[in-house]
Enzyme design. Sequence first.
Site, PDB file in Angstrom:
ATOM      1  N   CYS A   1      36.024  43.391  25.588  1.00 49.24           N
ATOM      2  CA  CYS A   1      36.812  43.261  24.365  1.00 49.24           C
ATOM      3  C   CYS A   1      36.307  44.286  23.364  1.00 49.24           C
ATOM      4  CB  CYS A   1      36.671  41.853  23.801  1.00 49.24           C
ATOM      5  SG  CYS A   1      37.636  41.569  22.319  1.00 49.24           S
TER       6      CYS A   1
ATOM      7  N   GLN B   1      31.268  48.724  49.979  1.00 49.40           N
ATOM      8  CA  GLN B   1      30.749  47.394  49.694  1.00 49.40           C
ATOM      9  C   GLN B   1      30.540  46.535  50.934  1.00 49.40           C
ATOM     10  OE1 GLN B   1      29.481  46.166  47.087  1.00 49.40           O
ATOM     11  NE2 GLN B   1      30.037  47.715  45.571  1.00 49.40           N
TER      12      GLN B   1
ATOM     13  N   ASN C   1      34.857  45.566  45.380  1.00 47.89           N
ATOM     14  CA  ASN C   1      33.560  45.537  44.721  1.00 47.89           C
ATOM     15  C   ASN C   1      33.464  44.484  43.629  1.00 47.89           C
ATOM     16  OD1 ASN C   1      35.465  47.679  43.753  1.00 47.89           O
ATOM     17  ND2 ASN C   1      34.101  47.664  41.990  1.00 47.89           N
TER      18      ASN C   1
ATOM     19  N   THR D   1      22.422  73.011  52.322  1.00 49.47           N
ATOM     20  CA  THR D   1      21.264  72.520  53.067  1.00 49.47           C
ATOM     21  C   THR D   1      21.177  71.005  52.946  1.00 49.47           C
ATOM     22  OG1 THR D   1      20.076  74.582  52.681  1.00 49.47           O
ATOM     23  CG2 THR D   1      18.761  72.656  53.286  1.00 49.47           C
TER      24      THR D   1
ATOM     25  N   HIS E   1      23.299  53.569  48.804  1.00 47.85           N
ATOM     26  CA  HIS E   1      22.586  52.710  47.862  1.00 47.85           C
ATOM     27  C   HIS E   1      23.172  51.308  47.767  1.00 47.85           C
ATOM     28  CE1 HIS E   1      25.280  52.624  44.186  1.00 47.85           C
ATOM     29  NE2 HIS E   1      25.863  53.558  44.905  1.00 47.85           N
TER      30      HIS E   1
ATOM     31  N   GLY F   1      29.268  57.724  48.170  1.00 47.61           N
ATOM     32  CA  GLY F   1      30.589  57.177  48.427  1.00 47.61           C
ATOM     33  C   GLY F   1      31.712  57.960  47.781  1.00 47.61           C
TER      34      GLY F   1
END
Length: 737
Positions: free
Chosen positions: A324, A179, A151, A237, A201, A71
């Site tokens: 945090c 997504q 996402n 390739t 993926h 992506g």
Amino acid sequence: MPPIYLDFNATTPVSHEAAEAMRPYLEERFGNPSSSHWYGVQTKQAIVAARGQLAGLLGCAPEEIVFTSGGSESNNLAIKGAVFASRARGNHIVTSAVEHPAVSEVCAWLARNGFRVTTLPVNGEGRVSPADLEAALTPETVLVSVMHANNEVGTIQPIAELAAIARGRGALFHTDAAQSVGKIPVRVDDLGVDLLSVAGHKFYGPKGIGALYIRRGVSVDKLIHGADHEANMRAGTENILEIVGLGAAAAAATRDLDGNSAHMRTLRDRLEEGLLAAVPDARVNGDRKHRLPNTLSISFPLVEANTLLDEIGEDVAASAGAACHTDSIDVSVVLEAMKVPVEYAMGTIRFTTGRSTTAAEIDAAIETVTAAVARLRPDGAPACVPGAATEEVKLTRFTHGLGCACKLRPQDLEKVLAGLPVPTDPNVLVGTATADDAAVYRIADDIAIVQTVDFFTPIVDDPRLFGAIAAANSLSDIYAMGARPLFGLNIVAFPDKRLSLDVLRAILEGALEKAAEAGVSVIGGHTIEDNEPKYGLAVTGVAHPDTVLRNSGAKPGDALVLTKPIGTGIIATAMKRGVAEPAVAGRAIEVMSALNRAAAEALDGFDAHACTDVTGFGLMGHLKEMTEGSGVDVEVWAAAVPVIPGVRELALADIIPGGTINNHEFVSPVMDWDEGLSRIDRMILCDAQTSGGLLVALPEDQAERYAASLRAAGLEAAVIGRVTGAGTGRISAKKQE
């Protein structure tokens, strides 16, 4: 049993269909698709088939598909390629405030290189307003890039409407659909886009493969130059194995889209309803009507997200929407753009269901998460009762920071202290005016009180070892000042709603054992309740006013000796992630547990001019304080610095704590790095240490003798550099002497 996986927006497992399709291309079908013989023809045909499978999912022509490495590359090719190809017509780009970094960072780079970027706001549900886009467009606008589905919160953008507006004004439209593909219908003609990015993926294909849809007639400059692969859009390739896997995943997504979507939605809603029923003041983020079917972003007020993830980590895998840190609160850019109140944003968790998620897993997750939220809230019930087995506790699960790496960033601390008044009492021999390790107050002509305080979060899982290391670290400040410790006071912050009080007892016992080794008593202290365990000591020592060591006395002609190896910050991070080899972890624990007593007492026979201990600011950070305080310049020989075996391999795997990265930034204004030192070398030299060794400046003709005496006593000491002369505090880091 592994945790319940509810992080399918992060990645998905490779499907059985994809794995089976890929298998032949691991062995017998290995040909180069550019070759004209039988072997090449087999792989060429496989690419053609996969291109057709993905085109079928997107509703486009196969020749409109370009395979990429994922992506991020697809987004780079779409955005950079489109704007460079259109630069003669204009240099304006429009994007949104909620993009993935694979888009926002590309736009930021283009902004630094002559393009003008407009970032559209979103409403409280994360949606872009078509009216805002209309107002942002100019005759110079060449590209609009707005993601299809977010996402983090799952909000689906009105892409068809936005694309129509952009194309109506002569601009190309790109959408990052990483997504959405495989979860909802993604048909390029329905969306009206010119460019669309895919990540394999995210819908049960392999990692490292993606694609970019480029509408016929759209000009895009290629980024990777070489041969004319992928219709001359991407040299190199082809990755046959993963292209085949992506094609198989696309075919399965086309076949099962409706069923998978309904399944994920049903279980997402079950999770949402269960959590809201148990925690009524929780808040769901995103557009409840226009949302991915599998995504739930939910905020729990009065709970910190990373602490919650640590609490549930052995049972449920999910993602945080905020973090945090000791020096800042990092709310995700998405929640910030949506103006989610910080008290909610800080407690935001993203749960995402997948096609393999079961109702039983959802029910178990609801029970685990709601129980953890109840424990972590200020009025929560105790998590366990006295008598629970402490050997089963993993303390680092209960904190998102480790040891001295939790310190405030040194550059921020400097800013705070710069605004405070300096004590004028003449009996204050060492105070806040310097960066020394402890305070020194003269109470008689021949007696000075040396006092320090130090505490931190767990650096190891074992409570007794944590107490011992924390005590050794606190005592180190006294030794670094050339003083003798007299007694200590406990400082305790403890989550009694999360941990048994027997765990606290073990921490204190470990500290008492280490204090006894130092010959001092721990005679009191103070405790508070906190969501994270923290422990340390306030230590009082004594020295003659004339023999106090400071970090500001280094002189030209001095050499630098380090009395312990470095690398504990990197190893501790690896230990928390469960990837440190036992031998490496064991050696780090030995180093951190060792008192600096022997190294300090050995200085009695030498003319030490300056001394400090190496802790959270790292070797280079503490050396910076020494050089600037002393008004000298130094050189350090990286090859001479002792490093715990295994540290380099961990750093090469990018296991580097945030405190180490902060230290590198802190010292950069005074550093002259040898070009032979890699990024990994630099990070190791800046690694945030806990209970590190002493860094001593003493005459060159004494340095090796001092280091040799420590090595004879079993310490891993070394001469690591020298003071080159008077100066402004510059540090020259060389590969070797």
